[in-house]
Scaffold this active site. Sequence first.
Site, PDB file in Angstrom:
ATOM      1  CB  CYS A   1      -1.142  -0.068   1.277  1.00 37.02           C
ATOM      2  SG  CYS A   1      -2.658   1.284   0.884  1.00 37.02           S
TER       3      CYS A   1
ATOM      4  CG  HIS B   1      -4.285  -3.550   2.621  1.00 32.80           C
ATOM      5  ND1 HIS B   1      -3.235  -3.326   3.605  1.00 32.80           N
ATOM      6  CD2 HIS B   1      -4.684  -2.600   2.184  1.00 32.80           C
ATOM      7  CE1 HIS B   1      -3.208  -1.881   3.974  1.00 32.80           C
ATOM      8  NE2 HIS B   1      -4.143  -1.538   2.968  1.00 32.80           N
TER       9      HIS B   1
ATOM     10  CD  GLU C   1      -2.560  -6.543   5.079  1.00 38.94           C
ATOM     11  OE1 GLU C   1      -3.029  -5.300   5.455  1.00 38.94           O
ATOM     12  OE2 GLU C   1      -1.927  -6.909   4.063  1.00 38.94           O
TER      13      GLU C   1
END
Length: 359
Positions: A250, A335, A337
Amino acid sequence: MDGFLILENGAVFQGKAFGAPGEKTGEVVFNTSMTGYQEILTDASYCGEIVVMTYPLQGNYGINAEDFEHKQSFVRGFVVHDLCDEPSNWRSQSSLHRFLAERGIVALQGIDTRALTRMLRQKGTMRGLITTSKAPLEEWLQTVRQAPTLSMEEPVPTVTCAAPYQVEGGAGPHIVVIDCGAKGNIIRSLREVGDCHITVVPARTGAETILAYQPDGVLISNGPGDPERVPYVIKTVQELLGKVPLFGICLGHQILALACGARTYKLKFGHRGANHPVQDLETGRVYITSQNHGYAVAEDSLAGLPLRVTMKNLNDDTVEGIRHLQYPAFSVQYHPEASPGPRDNLYLFEQFLTLVGRG
């Protein structure tokens, strides 16, 4: 109690207040995720923003102690259509209203979030004032229009850790995370995928100090604001290139691009949601991704640089991934994750660990 959201273009939205009473200014943005309000509210990348949720019902599964992305919440306000007053979930330990009230965050319900989102899409992101006080419109507008834009603020120093710290356990490779507002699930993903030994350092930590930790790899985290407002992190990444494998997420993606000589720009209304389609240009596969950013890497600025675009957003063709052609360094705009969102992209942590030679 009545509450109001006033945009800098003069639009006024009235609703019922919940959370804490008060008044805050911030950049008004919208998120299209159907779930994940707790993770969104504790994602430091939202520092300085008033978040509007497009999915109408919020608060229905409550708040629990396990899903925090940061120990604090840095949002300036929260806007929803319907608030669930009685959450129902076996993991719920508190309510959305109580969570916001305890942290001094002003929130509104009963807002026409469809009309508000449409306005932000058409006009672009705007400054706003969220308040539980009544005042003449002229006074509200003066407050909003005198507020700094997010590009004028420096939110990273607010959200980064105060001092370096070690994450307990982990027998795998040693990864240093440059904390620009790192989400907790980045740490958890590194542990899950590679059982990594992790050192988290403040954003102003220099390359020499980082290299003194003898890391196997360095991850540049997500974070809030304009990437050009953190020249010290850009300088650190420039000095780390070629000396240790790098992975940017990001804001970290934008910082890696800037460190290599590219340019970034502000999107009209940003990407915030858990269903953004991204194509891997190397394999042709399309992934559904979780995103939260207001800036992007300018593709035309990559010409002549040792960078290759690896991923594209299929909604607007913006750059979603880059890879360095000479050094072991790559980054993604979204992202991997997740939290909230799909976990399709955890393989990127495996790619990173392969770069460090321990995958």
